[in-house]
Write a protein that holds these residues in place. Structure first.
Motif, PDB file in Angstrom:
ATOM      1  N   ARG A 151       0.824  -1.198   0.000  1.00 46.70           N
ATOM      2  CA  ARG A 151       0.000   0.000   0.000  1.00 46.70           C
ATOM      3  C   ARG A 151       0.866   1.260   0.000  1.00 46.70           C
ATOM      4  NH1 ARG A 151      -2.347  -0.937   4.373  1.00 46.70           N
ATOM      5  NH2 ARG A 151      -3.887  -2.399   3.524  1.00 46.70           N
ATOM      6  N   CYS A 152       1.917   1.234   0.799  1.00 43.98           N
ATOM      7  CA  CYS A 152       2.820   2.397   0.826  1.00 43.98           C
ATOM      8  C   CYS A 152       3.460   2.626  -0.542  1.00 43.98           C
ATOM      9  CB  CYS A 152       3.907   2.187   1.888  1.00 43.98           C
ATOM     10  SG  CYS A 152       3.261   2.197   3.575  1.00 43.98           S
ATOM     11  N   ALA A 153       3.893   1.505  -1.172  1.00 44.15           N
ATOM     12  CA  ALA A 153       4.506   1.636  -2.494  1.00 44.15           C
ATOM     13  C   ALA A 153       3.503   2.157  -3.510  1.00 44.15           C
ATOM     14  CB  ALA A 153       5.061   0.285  -2.934  1.00 44.15           C
ATOM     15  N   LEU A 154       2.264   1.663  -3.423  1.00 39.10           N
ATOM     16  CA  LEU A 154       1.228   2.122  -4.353  1.00 39.10           C
ATOM     17  C   LEU A 154       0.908   3.596  -4.145  1.00 39.10           C
ATOM     18  CD1 LEU A 154      -1.210  -0.938  -4.285  1.00 39.10           C
ATOM     19  CD2 LEU A 154       0.250  -0.223  -6.181  1.00 39.10           C
ATOM     20  N   LEU A 155       0.896   4.032  -2.884  1.00 38.34           N
ATOM     21  CA  LEU A 155       0.635   5.450  -2.618  1.00 38.34           C
ATOM     22  C   LEU A 155       1.724   6.332  -3.223  1.00 38.34           C
ATOM     23  CD1 LEU A 155      -0.640   5.285   1.087  1.00 38.34           C
ATOM     24  CD2 LEU A 155      -1.971   5.867  -0.938  1.00 38.34           C
ATOM     25  N   GLU A 156       2.954   5.909  -3.065  1.00 40.30           N
ATOM     26  CA  GLU A 156       4.042   6.685  -3.652  1.00 40.30           C
ATOM     27  C   GLU A 156       3.933   6.727  -5.171  1.00 40.30           C
ATOM     28  OE1 GLU A 156       7.622   5.003  -2.254  1.00 40.30           O
ATOM     29  OE2 GLU A 156       7.358   5.673  -0.159  1.00 40.30           O
ATOM     30  N   CYS A 157       3.630   5.540  -5.754  1.00 39.79           N
ATOM     31  CA  CYS A 157       3.465   5.505  -7.217  1.00 39.79           C
ATOM     32  C   CYS A 157       2.301   6.383  -7.664  1.00 39.79           C
ATOM     33  CB  CYS A 157       3.236   4.066  -7.673  1.00 39.79           C
ATOM     34  SG  CYS A 157       4.683   3.005  -7.479  1.00 39.79           S
ATOM     35  N   ALA A 158       1.211   6.359  -6.872  1.00 40.43           N
ATOM     36  CA  ALA A 158       0.047   7.160  -7.232  1.00 40.43           C
ATOM     37  C   ALA A 158       0.371   8.644  -7.176  1.00 40.43           C
ATOM     38  CB  ALA A 158      -1.114   6.827  -6.291  1.00 40.43           C
ATOM     39  N   LYS A 159       1.132   9.041  -6.154  1.00 44.88           N
ATOM     40  CA  LYS A 159       1.514  10.453  -6.061  1.00 44.88           C
ATOM     41  C   LYS A 159       2.340  10.863  -7.270  1.00 44.88           C
ATOM     42  CE  LYS A 159       1.442  10.837  -1.020  1.00 44.88           C
ATOM     43  NZ  LYS A 159       2.265  11.060   0.202  1.00 44.88           N
ATOM     44  N   GLU A 160       3.329  10.039  -7.599  1.00 42.55           N
ATOM     45  CA  GLU A 160       4.158  10.359  -8.761  1.00 42.55           C
ATOM     46  C   GLU A 160       3.325  10.385 -10.036  1.00 42.55           C
ATOM     47  OE1 GLU A 160       7.221   7.483  -8.770  1.00 42.55           O
ATOM     48  OE2 GLU A 160       8.255   8.292  -6.989  1.00 42.55           O
ATOM     49  N   LYS A 161       2.386   9.434 -10.124  1.00 46.63           N
ATOM     50  CA  LYS A 161       1.537   9.378 -11.312  1.00 46.63           C
ATOM     51  C   LYS A 161       0.658  10.618 -11.408  1.00 46.63           C
ATOM     52  CE  LYS A 161      -1.956   6.487 -13.505  1.00 46.63           C
ATOM     53  NZ  LYS A 161      -2.772   5.257 -13.382  1.00 46.63           N
ATOM     54  N   MET A 162       0.092  11.049 -10.288  1.00 39.88           N
ATOM     55  CA  MET A 162      -0.759  12.232 -10.285  1.00 39.88           C
ATOM     56  C   MET A 162       0.029  13.472 -10.713  1.00 39.88           C
ATOM     57  SD  MET A 162      -3.845  11.391  -9.537  1.00 39.88           S
ATOM     58  CE  MET A 162      -4.567  12.925  -9.007  1.00 39.88           C
ATOM     59  N   GLN A 163       1.245  13.577 -10.205  1.00 38.28           N
ATOM     60  CA  GLN A 163       2.068  14.726 -10.600  1.00 38.28           C
ATOM     61  C   GLN A 163       2.359  14.698 -12.096  1.00 38.28           C
ATOM     62  OE1 GLN A 163       5.538  14.592  -8.132  1.00 38.28           O
ATOM     63  NE2 GLN A 163       4.408  15.160  -6.230  1.00 38.28           N
ATOM     64  N   ALA A 164       2.726  13.502 -12.612  1.00 39.14           N
ATOM     65  CA  ALA A 164       3.029  13.396 -14.040  1.00 39.14           C
ATOM     66  C   ALA A 164       1.793  13.680 -14.880  1.00 39.14           C
ATOM     67  CB  ALA A 164       3.574  12.001 -14.345  1.00 39.14           C
ATOM     68  N   VAL A 165       0.645  13.158 -14.435  1.00 38.67           N
ATOM     69  CA  VAL A 165      -0.604  13.373 -15.174  1.00 38.67           C
ATOM     70  C   VAL A 165      -0.973  14.844 -15.171  1.00 38.67           C
ATOM     71  CG1 VAL A 165      -3.076  12.916 -15.116  1.00 38.67           C
ATOM     72  CG2 VAL A 165      -1.472  11.034 -14.859  1.00 38.67           C
ATOM     73  N   ALA A 166      -0.795  15.511 -14.024  1.00 32.41           N
ATOM     74  CA  ALA A 166      -1.130  16.937 -13.947  1.00 32.41           C
ATOM     75  C   ALA A 166      -0.260  17.745 -14.911  1.00 32.41           C
ATOM     76  CB  ALA A 166      -0.951  17.422 -12.512  1.00 32.41           C
ATOM     77  N   GLU A 167       1.032  17.431 -14.944  1.00 34.36           N
ATOM     78  CA  GLU A 167       1.908  18.154 -15.867  1.00 34.36           C
ATOM     79  C   GLU A 167       1.522  17.877 -17.319  1.00 34.36           C
ATOM     80  OE1 GLU A 167       5.821  16.994 -14.888  1.00 34.36           O
ATOM     81  OE2 GLU A 167       5.874  18.074 -12.959  1.00 34.36           O
ATOM     82  N   ALA A 168       1.227  16.593 -17.623  1.00 35.29           N
ATOM     83  CA  ALA A 168       0.858  16.247 -18.999  1.00 35.29           C
ATOM     84  C   ALA A 168      -0.453  16.917 -19.390  1.00 35.29           C
ATOM     85  CB  ALA A 168       0.739  14.732 -19.130  1.00 35.29           C
ATOM     86  N   ARG A 169      -1.428  16.936 -18.467  1.00 34.83           N
ATOM     87  CA  ARG A 169      -2.702  17.584 -18.767  1.00 34.83           C
ATOM     88  C   ARG A 169      -2.521  19.090 -18.995  1.00 34.83           C
ATOM     89  NH1 ARG A 169      -6.966  14.798 -14.487  1.00 34.83           N
ATOM     90  NH2 ARG A 169      -7.110  12.775 -15.588  1.00 34.83           N
ATOM     91  N   LYS A 170      -1.651  19.689 -18.215  1.00 33.30           N
ATOM     92  CA  LYS A 170      -1.413  21.117 -18.385  1.00 33.30           C
ATOM     93  C   LYS A 170      -0.847  21.404 -19.769  1.00 33.30           C
ATOM     94  CE  LYS A 170       0.868  25.006 -16.109  1.00 33.30           C
ATOM     95  NZ  LYS A 170       1.758  25.410 -14.975  1.00 33.30           N
ATOM     96  N   GLN A 171       0.133  20.598 -20.184  1.00 36.11           N
ATOM     97  CA  GLN A 171       0.721  20.783 -21.508  1.00 36.11           C
ATOM     98  C   GLN A 171      -0.319  20.526 -22.602  1.00 36.11           C
ATOM     99  OE1 GLN A 171       4.133  18.231 -21.709  1.00 36.11           O
ATOM    100  NE2 GLN A 171       5.303  19.384 -20.135  1.00 36.11           N
TER     101      GLN A 171
END
Length: 350
Positions: A151-171
């Motif tokens: 769960r901890c690993a998934l949370l970290e991955c989710a955070k990184e994924k959300m950040q990457a998705v936010a940047e990609a959506r902005k672009q």
């Protein structure tokens, strides 16, 4: 024989059965002191009765002693039998008790063995369940630890994924806005051109539709008129056919009625001829009978024989039409005639 136990009244002897009254009191005894035979007899009977009573008492005591001796013997025999029965019963009871004890001990052994086996089985089952429960707990603890790490690993991955998705959506949003602006301008120009073409096409289409609709309405009107004309012709033909059929039925009915009328007229003519012949025959019969009466009874006065030939009226039908009445006038005869009918005289009747 003594009547009562207090010796107040008794009998003299068994032979006379005389009842002897009780002894007098002292006062009475003083007055009858001189009556010695009574006193002597009284005391003699009393002695006899006492002797008899003593004999009976001895006999009773002897019988009681015999009875008591018999009772003692019976008691001794009964006690000996009871002792024997007691010994037999004790032996039997001991034997049964021993057998019951052995059976009870055997049953108790079997029951204890079963209980021991059941306890051992339950202990083994409880131990097995305890081991399985411990193993299950260890497994659950391990799984929970692994799940927590995952769960901890998934949370970290989710955070990184959300950040990457936010940047990609902005672009992508910035690129899409620029592209949308360009497409909007092109689309507006294209819409203007298409609106002009659509207006021209709409006018042409409206003209063509109006012409086509007029032609269709004219064709439909002509077709409808032809259909109505054909339908009217069919209805007229059907009406003519029905009219002809009804006319034919009426003609057939009329011919049938004419035939029936002719048959009735012929029947009426025959009935009239038959009536005329009957009237002629009746008139001839009356005239002949009148001649017979006149020849047989010439001395009768007028009116005496009217009961033999009373006046008669001819039959006249009421439903004969007026045209037929003119034809029947020639055939009519007088309905009544005065006929002289005489009766026999009283002397002749006598």
């Amino acid at each position: 024989m003594i009547r009562s136990t207090d010796l107040d009244s008794f009998v003299c002897c068994a032979v006379c059965s005389k009842i002897i009254p009780p002894p007098p009191s002292n006062a009475t005894f003083d007055r009858i002191r001189e009556y010695k035979p009574f006193r002597t007899r009284y005391y003699t009977h009393r002695d006899i009765l006492e002797i008899g009573a003593s004999i009976q008492q001895e006999e009773r005591e002897r019988k009681e002693a015999e009875i008591q001796e018999s009772i003692e013997k019976m008691k001794a025999e009964l006690w000996s039998q009871a002792e024997q029965y007691k010994e037999d019963a004790v032996d039997k009871a001991l034997t049964e008790a021993t057998a019951n004890y052995n059976a009870f001990v055997q049953d108790l052994k079997l029951k204890l063995e079963k209980e021991v086996k059941e306890v051992v089985r339950k202990a083994k089952a409880e131990m097995k369940e305890y081991m399985e429960e411990e193993q299950r707990r260890e497994t659950e603890a391990t799984e929970q630890r692994m799940a927590h790490k995952l769960r901890c690993a998934l949370l970290e991955c989710a955070k990184e994924k959300m950040q990457a998705v936010a940047e990609a959506r902005k672009q992508e949003r910035e690129m899409a806005l620029s592209e949308a602006a360009m497409q909007h301008r092109k689309h507006i120009e294209q819409l203007k051109e298409e609106s002009m073409l659509a207006e021209e096409l709409y006018r042409k289409t409206i003209e063509q539709l109006s012409k086509g609709k007029c032609n269709e309405m004219n064709v439909a009107l002509s077709v409808k008129q032809k259909e109505n004309q054909i339908e009217m012709e069919k209805q007229m033909k059907e009406l003519q056919t029905v009219h002809l059929e009804e006319l034919e039925k009426v003609m057939i009915t009329l011919r049938t009625a004419e035939g029936q009328v002719k048959a009735l007229e012929q029947k009426l003519e025959r009935m009239r001829a038959w009536k005329d012949s009957l009237e002629t025959e009746i008139q001839a019969t009356r005239q002949a009978f009148q001649k017979y009466i006149d020849a047989t009874f010439p001395n009768l006065s007028p009116g005496q024989a009217d009961f033999i030939l009373p006046l008669r009226t001819t039959f006249e039908p009421k439903d004969i039409p007026k045209e037929a009445e003119g034809n029947d006038d020639e055939c009519k005869r007088p309905t009544t005639e005065s006929m002289r009918v005489t009766a026999m005289s009283k002397q002749h009747f006598k």
